[in-house]
Design an enzyme around this catalytic site. Structure first.
Site, PDB file in Angstrom:
ATOM      1  N   LYS A  44      74.692  82.559 -27.758  1.00 16.54           N
ATOM      2  CA  LYS A  44      73.552  83.300 -27.199  1.00 16.54           C
ATOM      3  C   LYS A  44      74.081  84.559 -26.538  1.00 16.54           C
ATOM      4  O   LYS A  44      75.222  84.589 -26.079  1.00 16.54           O
ATOM      5  CB  LYS A  44      72.835  82.454 -26.142  1.00 16.54           C
ATOM      6  CG  LYS A  44      71.425  82.924 -25.856  1.00 16.54           C
ATOM      7  CD  LYS A  44      70.472  82.350 -26.857  1.00 16.54           C
ATOM      8  CE  LYS A  44      69.084  82.893 -26.723  1.00 16.54           C
ATOM      9  NZ  LYS A  44      68.137  82.108 -27.546  1.00 16.54           N
TER      10      LYS A  44
ATOM     11  N   ASP B  51      65.199  87.152 -29.371  1.00 14.11           N
ATOM     12  CA  ASP B  51      64.736  86.238 -28.317  1.00 14.11           C
ATOM     13  C   ASP B  51      63.822  87.102 -27.444  1.00 14.11           C
ATOM     14  O   ASP B  51      63.324  88.131 -27.938  1.00 14.11           O
ATOM     15  CB  ASP B  51      65.946  85.661 -27.539  1.00 14.11           C
ATOM     16  CG  ASP B  51      65.558  84.461 -26.660  1.00 14.11           C
ATOM     17  OD1 ASP B  51      65.455  83.351 -27.179  1.00 14.11           O
ATOM     18  OD2 ASP B  51      65.319  84.652 -25.449  1.00 14.11           O
TER      19      ASP B  51
END
Ligand code: NDP
Ligand code: 2IT
Length: 448
Positions: free
Chosen positions: A128, A168
């Site tokens: 991430k 995201d």
């Protein structure tokens, strides 16, 4: 805290090593609590320090991002990429651009992603990244300059067989396009290094819809297995009004539900006749405006300042699709008191741990994030497959695979919930154990 002395020791050491990283600590705690029955069955894990190995990210990169705004002023942001675990495939996971992004947020999301990607059954490790850059109120030109500067550093660490980022919060098609263009310029290499790409340059049909659609496919399976019911005729509330929330609304409505509330970080709208999704798409996808505008554009419904009040609305199904910790124990109690029978998480860790436990203890159909929202990354995996074979599949082909993957994920969580959980409603335990089994086996096999 744990029955297992081993886990008590590991968790205490983890907290000492990661002081002040609250979200990261909470995620580790949630995972360790639920995999405990599996750890207790495998005494050899302690000798091999398997849990310690699992809870240490392989790499954490932090970098400076300097760019100039439209007035010619210098701006400085922080960029991050956490390459958490590559036991089962190249690192894979989104990039988040939001002022709240910091080391704790990135590490919690990367750890979650590791088990989520394992659940998809596709060969993807967990990662991430992101930045504390706030795209809100920025011009296209500013977003372009930021994305180019961000990628000028990130490109050194990623690649189609190394690490494949995606979107995201705050990162959608526009940002992915700008970053892809810069990666290509720097490397002279046209490859599937990012997913969520535009359809003209290697993106997959149905990736945009995938997280929201996948959430509804998971929910559909859970409702059927645990309550023998469906979306048909149900009243639904959805927090957020971004990518995940919009396509969750679209699919829930297609499956016969009525969505009466949505939100953004300023407030929520309530429309008892059912929200007109075209108006939301116009406000959010085209105008990049606030949800408040719905009442003015549609000429009906109510707007309420502040996003918390959304959980007080009477509903059958709640789909939190905005951000972490947006639904606490009081919100959970209010939902259950008002007759809500199902909560499935589109966002990452939207329910606090005590809220999630409250749902499970009260036999609410609870779809934990890493399982319920895995359709986005699963379809990213399908985008990688299409890029590798230099082909593109039809919307129907991708959507069918997504539906099958989500059914599969539900089945595996349900199976492990029955084997290890507090009850068959404990899909949180089911998801963590199911995801952990594969990653831990691959780590043992590779000696990493
Ligand atoms: P978007 O940026 O498209 O939308 C985010 C939405 O959540 C917006 O409505 C935003 O409101 C709201 N929001 C964001 N931060 C906050 C906050 N701190 N407080 C209140 N509201 C907030 O992001 P996505 O829809 O892509 O992501 C939503 C969630 O889903 C995230 O948790 C993400 O990690 C998760 N997710 C996303 C996937 C994907 O493929 N995109 C896949 C799996 C999970 P505002 O516009 O006012 O900021
Ligand atoms: O949280 C997530 O799963 C995502 N943001 C999607 C990640 C991806 O690589 O598609």
């Amino acid at each position: 805290m744990f029955k297992s002395e081993y886990l008590n020791r590991v968790y205490n050491e983890f907290v000492t090593k990661n002081p002040n990283l609250t979200e990261y600590q909470n995620t580790a705690l949630e995972i360790l609590e639920s995999i405990e029955p599996y750890i207790l069955e495998h005494k050899e894990f302690e000798d091999k320090k398997l849990v310690e190995r699992f809870l240490e990210p392989e790499r954490f990169i932090q970098f400076k991002v300097v760019w100039t705004d439209d007035k010619g002023n210098y701006q400085v942001n922080r960029g991050f990429r956490c390459q958490y675990n590559s036991a089962i495939g190249p690192y894979k996971g989104g990039l988040r651009f939001h002022p709240s992004v910091n080391e704790s947020i990135i590490k919690f999301l990367a750890l979650e992603q590791t088990l989520k990607n394992s659940l998809t059954t596709l060969p993807m490790g967990g990662g991430k990244g992101g930045s504390d850059f706030d795209p809100k109120g920025k011009s296209d030109a500013e977003v372009l300059r930021f994305c180019q500067s961000f990628m000028s550093e990130l490109y050194k660490y990623i690649g189609p067989n190394v690490d494949v980022p995606a979107g995201d919060i705050g990162v959608g098609g526009r940002e992915i396009g700008y970053m892809f263009g810069q990666y290509k310029k720097l490397t002279n290499d046209f490859s599937g290094v990012l997913t969520g790409k535009g359809l003209t340059y290697g993106g997959s049909l149905a990736r945009k819809e995938a997280t929201g659609y996948g959430l509804c496919y998971f929910t559909k399976n859970a409702l059927k297995a645990l309550r023998n019911t469906s979306f048909e005729g149900k009243t639904v509330i959805i927090s957020g009004s971004g990518n995940v929330a919009i396509y969750a609304n679209e699919k829930a409505t297609a499956l016969g539900a009525k969505v009466v509330a949505m939100s953004d970080s300023n407030g929520y709208i309530y429309d008892k006749d059912g929200i007109d999704l075209d108006v939301i798409k116009e406000i959010k996808e085209v105008q990049r405006e606030r949800i408040k505008k719905y009442v003015e554009l549609k000429g009906r419904g109510e707007y309420h300042e502040g996003c918390k009040g959304i959980w007080q609305i009477k509903c059958d199904i709640a789909l939190p699709c905005a951000t972490q910790n947006e639904l606490d124990l009081d919100d959970a109690k209010a939902l259950v008191k008002n007759g809500c029978m199902c909560v499935c998480e589109g966002a990452n860790m939207p329910s606090t741990l005590d809220a999630a436990k409250y749902f499970i203890d009260n036999k609410i159909v609870f779809g934990p994030a890493k399982a319920a929202n895995a359709g986005g990354v699963a379809t990213s995996g399908l985008e990688m497959s299409q890029n590798s074979e230099r082909m593109s599949w039809t919307f129907e082909q991708v959507d069918k695979k997504l539906n099958d993957i989500m059914t599969n994920i539900f089945e595996s969580c349900y199976k492990e919930a029955k084997a290890y959980g507090k009850s068959e409603f404990d899909l949180l335990t089911g998801a963590n154990i199911s995801g952990f089994k594969k990653v831990s086996q691959a780590m043992l096999d590779q000696g990493i």
